[in-house]
Design a protein around this motif. Structure first.
Motif, PDB file in Angstrom:
ATOM      1  N   ASP A 112     -44.996 -26.430 -43.680  1.00 52.50           N
ATOM      2  CA  ASP A 112     -46.458 -26.445 -43.733  1.00 52.50           C
ATOM      3  C   ASP A 112     -46.878 -25.373 -44.741  1.00 52.50           C
ATOM      4  O   ASP A 112     -46.358 -24.258 -44.711  1.00 52.50           O
ATOM      5  N   HIS A 136     -49.697 -31.324 -43.465  1.00 56.32           N
ATOM      6  CA  HIS A 136     -49.362 -31.329 -44.882  1.00 56.32           C
ATOM      7  C   HIS A 136     -47.968 -30.723 -45.039  1.00 56.32           C
ATOM      8  O   HIS A 136     -47.583 -29.840 -44.278  1.00 56.32           O
ATOM      9  N   TYR A 138     -45.086 -29.089 -47.845  1.00 52.41           N
ATOM     10  CA  TYR A 138     -44.893 -28.500 -49.167  1.00 52.41           C
ATOM     11  C   TYR A 138     -43.415 -28.159 -49.327  1.00 52.41           C
ATOM     12  O   TYR A 138     -42.787 -27.610 -48.422  1.00 52.41           O
ATOM     13  N   HIS A 177     -46.051 -31.762 -52.958  1.00 53.72           N
ATOM     14  CA  HIS A 177     -47.167 -31.604 -52.022  1.00 53.72           C
ATOM     15  C   HIS A 177     -47.376 -32.962 -51.384  1.00 53.72           C
ATOM     16  O   HIS A 177     -47.645 -33.930 -52.087  1.00 53.72           O
ATOM     17  N   ASN A 179     -49.385 -35.139 -48.402  1.00 52.68           N
ATOM     18  CA  ASN A 179     -50.395 -35.277 -47.348  1.00 52.68           C
ATOM     19  C   ASN A 179     -50.281 -36.677 -46.799  1.00 52.68           C
ATOM     20  O   ASN A 179     -50.435 -37.648 -47.520  1.00 52.68           O
TER      21      ASN A 179
END
Length: 180
Positions: A112, A136, A138, A177, A179
């Motif tokens: 996260d 999300h 990363y 990244h 989402n």
């Protein structure tokens, strides 16, 4: 001797005012004033009144402290700690896995974006990410040895590749990244 109706001090018979609290003992004609028993105030000194009030305050504070301490959760109850004894199914609890592939040494940050974990390695490594399916995700990976090989990162969700990035740059750094 004349006893003061306010403080109880024994005054001389000729006193118009109490020698202790200055209470009027006689009226203008010299007659002794008698205080009505129903309207009398405490017949104790100011020091005793202060001690009583302070005692009440101390008792109230102790009672408050006792109630407060007995209504608070214990330290163990207030910590939101989850431990894994191996019985959890990580594929459903933690659906994301990072795969980092590089023939040399590398460094990565995963998870996260607010709570990243750092990992290092050589060659290929799979890392289960501590992210729920709605969060999300990363991933950042970087070569540490300035090698010319291909650095690849993949993000898998429940075993399927959902994002991928790679570089052959010698000082290569790549990111994903994601989402949901």
């Amino acid at each position: 001797m004349v006893k003061c109706p306010r403080c109880g001090y024994e005054n001389s018979a000729s006193s118009k005012y109490c020698d202790n609290c200055a209470y009027l003992l006689t009226d203008q004609n010299g007659n002794r004033l008698v205080q009505n028993k129903r309207t009398s105030s405490w017949n104790i000194g100011i020091f005793k009144k202060i001690v009583i009030v302070l005692g009440i305050v101390v008792i109230a504070l102790l009672l408050f402290s006792f109630i407060y301490n007995n209504t608070q959760p214990s330290r163990e109850d207030s910590l939101n700690v989850i431990t894994d004894n191996g019985s959890l199914n990580h594929s459903s609890s933690y659906p994301y896995t990072a795969v980092i592939k590089y023939d040399g040494s590398w460094f990565a940050k995963t998870g996260d974006p607010n709570y990243l974990s750092s990992i290092t390695g050589n060659g290929q490594k799979r890392e289960t990410l501590d992210c729920a399916s709605w969060e999300h995700v990363y991933i950042m990976a970087q070569k540490e040895d300035n090698g010319e090989g291909n650095l690849t990162i993949q993000l898998l969700k429940n075993g399927n590749v959902v994002a991928q990035n790679s570089t052959t740059n010698t000082t290569g750094s790549i990111e994903i990244h994601y989402n949901n």
